[in-house]
Design a protein around this motif. Structure first.
Motif, mmCIF file in Angstrom:
data_model
loop_
_atom_site.group_PDB
_atom_site.id
_atom_site.type_symbol
_atom_site.label_atom_id
_atom_site.label_comp_id
_atom_site.label_asym_id
_atom_site.label_seq_id
_atom_site.Cartn_x
_atom_site.Cartn_y
_atom_site.Cartn_z
ATOM 1 N N ASP A 96 0.095 3.636 6.894
ATOM 2 C CA ASP A 96 -0.415 4.914 7.398
ATOM 3 C C ASP A 96 -0.966 4.684 8.813
ATOM 4 O O ASP A 96 -1.657 3.697 9.053
ATOM 5 C CB ASP A 96 -1.538 5.401 6.471
ATOM 6 C CG ASP A 96 -1.933 6.829 6.744
ATOM 7 O OD1 ASP A 96 -2.218 7.148 7.909
ATOM 8 O OD2 ASP A 96 -1.955 7.614 5.785
ATOM 9 N N TRP B 274 0.829 -1.201 0.000
ATOM 10 C CA TRP B 274 0.000 0.000 0.000
ATOM 11 C C TRP B 274 0.865 1.253 0.000
ATOM 12 O O TRP B 274 0.381 2.333 0.260
ATOM 13 C CB TRP B 274 -0.920 -0.004 1.226
ATOM 14 C CG TRP B 274 -2.386 -0.041 0.941
ATOM 15 C CD1 TRP B 274 -3.215 1.042 0.887
ATOM 16 C CD2 TRP B 274 -3.215 -1.183 0.711
ATOM 17 N NE1 TRP B 274 -4.497 0.641 0.646
ATOM 18 C CE2 TRP B 274 -4.529 -0.725 0.525
ATOM 19 C CE3 TRP B 274 -2.976 -2.536 0.625
ATOM 20 C CZ2 TRP B 274 -5.589 -1.572 0.274
ATOM 21 C CZ3 TRP B 274 -4.022 -3.383 0.373
ATOM 22 C CH2 TRP B 274 -5.308 -2.905 0.205
ATOM 23 N N GLY B 275 2.140 1.111 -0.205
ATOM 24 C CA GLY B 275 3.018 2.275 -0.254
ATOM 25 C C GLY B 275 3.323 2.856 1.104
ATOM 26 O O GLY B 275 3.493 4.065 1.242
ATOM 27 N N GLU C 3 -5.531 -0.753 -8.099
ATOM 28 C CA GLU C 3 -4.474 0.207 -7.800
ATOM 29 C C GLU C 3 -4.859 0.845 -6.482
ATOM 30 O O GLU C 3 -5.819 1.594 -6.398
ATOM 31 C CB GLU C 3 -4.398 1.285 -8.889
ATOM 32 C CG GLU C 3 -3.476 0.947 -10.010
ATOM 33 C CD GLU C 3 -3.227 2.150 -10.900
ATOM 34 O OE1 GLU C 3 -2.936 3.244 -10.372
ATOM 35 O OE2 GLU C 3 -3.340 1.972 -12.112
ATOM 36 N N VAL C 4 -4.129 0.492 -5.450
ATOM 37 C CA VAL C 4 -4.475 0.996 -4.124
ATOM 38 C C VAL C 4 -3.628 2.216 -3.801
ATOM 39 O O VAL C 4 -2.481 2.314 -4.203
ATOM 40 C CB VAL C 4 -4.286 -0.104 -3.053
ATOM 41 C CG1 VAL C 4 -5.310 -1.188 -3.209
ATOM 42 C CG2 VAL C 4 -2.895 -0.687 -3.101
ATOM 43 N N HIS C 5 -4.250 3.128 -3.071
ATOM 44 C CA HIS C 5 -3.570 4.363 -2.675
ATOM 45 C C HIS C 5 -3.770 4.557 -1.185
ATOM 46 O O HIS C 5 -4.888 4.426 -0.678
ATOM 47 C CB HIS C 5 -4.136 5.562 -3.441
ATOM 48 C CG HIS C 5 -4.004 5.425 -4.926
ATOM 49 N ND1 HIS C 5 -2.821 5.652 -5.572
ATOM 50 C CD2 HIS C 5 -4.898 5.051 -5.875
ATOM 51 C CE1 HIS C 5 -2.992 5.450 -6.866
ATOM 52 N NE2 HIS C 5 -4.246 5.081 -7.073
ATOM 53 N N ARG C 6 -2.700 4.855 -0.499
ATOM 54 C CA ARG C 6 -2.731 5.053 0.946
ATOM 55 C C ARG C 6 -3.778 6.067 1.379
ATOM 56 O O ARG C 6 -4.476 5.875 2.365
ATOM 57 C CB ARG C 6 -1.371 5.561 1.405
ATOM 58 C CG ARG C 6 -0.614 4.622 2.233
ATOM 59 C CD ARG C 6 0.757 5.141 2.480
ATOM 60 N NE ARG C 6 0.753 6.424 3.165
ATOM 61 C CZ ARG C 6 1.775 6.895 3.805
ATOM 62 N NH1 ARG C 6 2.888 6.226 3.839
ATOM 63 N NH2 ARG C 6 1.719 8.066 4.395
ATOM 64 N N GLU C 7 -3.873 7.137 0.628
ATOM 65 C CA GLU C 7 -4.751 8.232 1.063
ATOM 66 C C GLU C 7 -6.235 7.859 1.083
ATOM 67 O O GLU C 7 -7.039 8.503 1.731
ATOM 68 C CB GLU C 7 -4.530 9.478 0.208
ATOM 69 C CG GLU C 7 -4.723 9.289 -1.278
ATOM 70 C CD GLU C 7 -3.470 8.853 -2.029
ATOM 71 O OE1 GLU C 7 -3.524 8.863 -3.264
ATOM 72 O OE2 GLU C 7 -2.468 8.506 -1.402
ATOM 73 N N TYR C 8 -6.610 6.759 0.371
ATOM 74 C CA TYR C 8 -8.016 6.342 0.367
ATOM 75 C C TYR C 8 -8.342 5.360 1.477
ATOM 76 O O TYR C 8 -9.493 4.990 1.655
ATOM 77 C CB TYR C 8 -8.386 5.743 -0.993
ATOM 78 C CG TYR C 8 -8.229 6.721 -2.128
ATOM 79 C CD1 TYR C 8 -8.755 8.004 -2.041
ATOM 80 C CD2 TYR C 8 -7.538 6.368 -3.273
ATOM 81 C CE1 TYR C 8 -8.598 8.906 -3.074
ATOM 82 C CE2 TYR C 8 -7.381 7.264 -4.318
ATOM 83 C CZ TYR C 8 -7.912 8.535 -4.208
ATOM 84 O OH TYR C 8 -7.754 9.424 -5.233
#
Length: 167
Positions: free
Chosen positions: A74, A70-71, A108-113
């Motif tokens: 968080d 997930w980059g 495509e996963v993004h940390r902010e979501y």
């Protein structure tokens, strides 16, 4: 006093195990200190300790996976994981869903979501995981093939006889 006392055969009271400690696991029962194991500064009976230790291991596996895929992990993920647990999901189910989202659904996963997609794909992920486990069990149940012995003709028999394809 909170000491545990026991009576011997003559009726006199002897100090035994010391004080009782509350188990911080699911049982919440008080046990003698000698029967308790400490994990993260809290005392657990043997049964609850096994469950808690498994949960800690699964949580570490999930956070490591999220950190890698997930980059980065968080800090909000910890709150979201706790919320999912309060809704009845296990940490292992969240891990299965996270792997499904990336490897199978190719999201495509993004940390902010955040981790909201885990709940959305949970049912599909669990069905897929169950199907793969059943297939793995079937593969393990297939017997190993038996070796076959093949007898070859000796060189003497072949001498003087030419192969029709080679001529």
């Amino acid at each position: 006093s909170s000491d545990v006392c026991s009576s011997d055969q003559e009726g006199s009271w002897l100090m035994s195990e010391g004080r009782l400690l509350k188990c911080y696991g699911t049982c919440g029962i008080k046990h003698p200190k000698s029967e308790m194991t400490q994990l993260g500064g809290k005392n657990y009976c043997q049964e609850c300790y096994k469950v808690r230790e498994k949960t800690v291991r699964e949580r570490k596996r999930l956070t490591d996976y999220l950190d890698k895929e997930w980059g980065g992990f968080d800090p909000r993920f910890a709150m979201e994981i706790k919320r999912f647990e309060e809704q009845g999901y296990t940490v292992n189910q969240l891990y299965i869903s996270a792997r499904y989202c990336i490897r199978i659904a190719k999201l495509e996963v993004h940390r902010e979501y955040g981790l909201n997609c885990l709940a959305y794909y949970m049912e599909s992920a669990l069905k897929y995981n169950k199907k793969m486990a059943e297939q793995a069990k079937q593969v393990k149940s297939v017997p190993e093939p038996k070796p076959v012995t093949v007898a070859l003709r000796s060189e003497e028999r072949r001498v003087g006889k030419e192969c029709p394809r080679c001529v």
